[in-house]
Design an enzyme around this catalytic site. Sequence first.
Site, PDB file in Angstrom:
ATOM      1  N   ARG A   1      45.791  39.754  34.663  1.00  0.00           N
ATOM      2  CA  ARG A   1      44.693  39.636  35.615  1.00  0.00           C
ATOM      3  C   ARG A   1      43.451  38.937  35.024  1.00  0.00           C
ATOM      4  O   ARG A   1      42.884  38.050  35.683  1.00  0.00           O
ATOM      5  CB  ARG A   1      44.295  41.030  36.130  1.00  0.00           C
ATOM      6  CG  ARG A   1      45.376  41.694  36.968  1.00  0.00           C
ATOM      7  CD  ARG A   1      44.866  42.996  37.583  1.00  0.00           C
ATOM      8  NE  ARG A   1      45.873  43.648  38.415  1.00  0.00           N
ATOM      9  CZ  ARG A   1      45.673  44.790  39.081  1.00  0.00           C
ATOM     10  NH1 ARG A   1      44.495  45.397  39.000  1.00  0.00           N
ATOM     11  NH2 ARG A   1      46.643  45.315  39.827  1.00  0.00           N
TER      12      ARG A   1
ATOM     13  N   ASP B   1      39.359  44.071  38.635  1.00  0.00           N
ATOM     14  CA  ASP B   1      39.978  42.903  38.001  1.00  0.00           C
ATOM     15  C   ASP B   1      40.942  42.172  38.924  1.00  0.00           C
ATOM     16  O   ASP B   1      41.595  41.209  38.496  1.00  0.00           O
ATOM     17  CB  ASP B   1      40.693  43.303  36.697  1.00  0.00           C
ATOM     18  CG  ASP B   1      41.702  44.426  36.909  1.00  0.00           C
ATOM     19  OD1 ASP B   1      41.967  44.766  38.088  1.00  0.00           O
ATOM     20  OD2 ASP B   1      42.200  44.984  35.917  1.00  0.00           O
ATOM     21  N   ASP B   2      41.081  42.593  40.171  1.00  0.00           N
ATOM     22  CA  ASP B   2      41.893  41.853  41.153  1.00  0.00           C
ATOM     23  C   ASP B   2      41.010  41.248  42.243  1.00  0.00           C
ATOM     24  O   ASP B   2      41.498  40.944  43.338  1.00  0.00           O
ATOM     25  CB  ASP B   2      42.964  42.755  41.777  1.00  0.00           C
ATOM     26  CG  ASP B   2      42.374  43.966  42.479  1.00  0.00           C
ATOM     27  OD1 ASP B   2      41.140  44.191  42.355  1.00  0.00           O
ATOM     28  OD2 ASP B   2      43.125  44.704  43.143  1.00  0.00           O
TER      29      ASP B   2
ATOM     30  N   ASP C   1      33.647  55.324  42.925  1.00  0.00           N
ATOM     31  CA  ASP C   1      32.976  54.651  44.038  1.00  0.00           C
ATOM     32  C   ASP C   1      32.456  55.659  45.068  1.00  0.00           C
ATOM     33  O   ASP C   1      31.387  55.456  45.661  1.00  0.00           O
ATOM     34  CB  ASP C   1      33.906  53.624  44.692  1.00  0.00           C
ATOM     35  CG  ASP C   1      35.289  54.180  45.020  1.00  0.00           C
ATOM     36  OD1 ASP C   1      35.535  55.380  44.760  1.00  0.00           O
ATOM     37  OD2 ASP C   1      36.119  53.416  45.553  1.00  0.00           O
TER      38      ASP C   1
ATOM     39  N   HIS D   1      42.533  44.669  48.515  1.00  0.00           N
ATOM     40  CA  HIS D   1      43.949  44.482  48.856  1.00  0.00           C
ATOM     41  C   HIS D   1      44.433  45.525  49.851  1.00  0.00           C
ATOM     42  O   HIS D   1      45.593  45.489  50.260  1.00  0.00           O
ATOM     43  CB  HIS D   1      44.795  44.539  47.582  1.00  0.00           C
ATOM     44  CG  HIS D   1      44.799  45.888  46.936  1.00  0.00           C
ATOM     45  ND1 HIS D   1      43.810  46.296  46.075  1.00  0.00           N
ATOM     46  CD2 HIS D   1      45.660  46.948  47.060  1.00  0.00           C
ATOM     47  CE1 HIS D   1      44.055  47.524  45.668  1.00  0.00           C
ATOM     48  NE2 HIS D   1      45.173  47.945  46.256  1.00  0.00           N
TER      49      HIS D   1
END
Length: 437
Positions: free
Chosen positions: A192, A265-266, A348, A372
């Site tokens: 990634r 990291d995506d 979060d 995603h």
Amino acid sequence: MEGLLLPPPPLRQLAPLQLVPPFQPPLGSHGPAPPLGLYCRQGRSQGLQSWRREPRGAGGGLAVLGLHGWASGLGAPAATSPLLSCPQCLPDFCLCLAPLLINFPAPSGWDLGAKLSRVPGPMQCRNLWGRAGALLTLLCMGLLSLWYHSSLSPQGMQETPGLSPPSPRPPELQLHDVFIAVKTTRAFHHSRLELLLDTWVSRTREQTFIFTDSPDKGLQERLGSHLVVTNCSAEHSHPALSCKMAAEFDAFLASGLKWFCHVDDDNYVNPPALLKRTRDVYVGRPSLNRPIHASEPQPHNRTRLVQFWFATGGAGFCINRKLALKMAPWASGPRFVDTSALIRLPDDCTVGYIVGCKLGGHLQPSPLFHSHLETLQLLGAAQLPEQVTLSYGVFEGKLNVIKLQGPFSPEEDPSRFRSLHCLLYPETPWCPQLVAR
């Protein structure tokens, strides 16, 4: 009405009070009133005169107004109680208003002897005195106001204060004002991070910091101090995730920058769109269509049910420095991990809890942040340059990526990040020349 009020002469040229004979209209006529004249004297020694005219068939008279004396109306004696005293701040002169003659039909029963005297008038003039007294009081207050405002500046009433210039617009956010934190783990350093470094991080290298759990010699050589190795666990657990978020938060506070943006990291970060969007205090994309609930421990082994909105870390979110400083009592150092453990929610959610429940703030939801967990194929190619973050991954057993034609095939670019980067920055050296044209 031209010449209704004549300005008084300068103080050093003031003349003695001038007694003006009353206006003499034809008896029984109802013509217009005579013009007003403004006369002045210096000193207070000379008493003011009160004139009265009693024409047959018409009521009239002379009004004398002294700012250092009294305001006397039509037919009113100058020795009556003062209606207006001159303030001590005024210069030593009196403004006298004369002559004033108002013609009204004389009501029946009035003494209509026509004479001119300095003796106070009879009872029949009280009605006119009341009307004229009110008019004279208004005129006197206007003169006082003009004199007072003219004395406030050396240029008097000729000086007109200029309009204050409009407040300057706040400066637009620049890329060097933003701290971008990327959370990763050693398992994704190659698969990634290499992709991010080749694409969007190459445009934001000075503002981007990679937070990981293990050292990496190759990344260290490439990133230098922008690779932050934390002492956090590599597990994908609430404590491990909160530990890395706490490290990101502390590094941002130490940087002195204006905005903190967290991504995974995506994620692909679009810097121009990011700078346009970060105008709100806490901005991001909620992963739920309702507030999340949590149990907040209370004294005496009691709990309180709370609810709040949060921005999912998988799509990224941003917080300005002012809000981050207010969050510090619950988020800086080891306190972020403690707060996360208190409500038993991940990193979060903990950010949203601190903002919503501890500070009374609100999430500003934005549809321009993407993870995603949503159907990315619904985004059209024309919409992509406007998005702040994009993502890729597997969702519901299927590859979830943006729908973009070329320049790389899905086999060459399964995440579609390289094709997206060439769409946004066609001048990139490794992009096909066809796109650069």
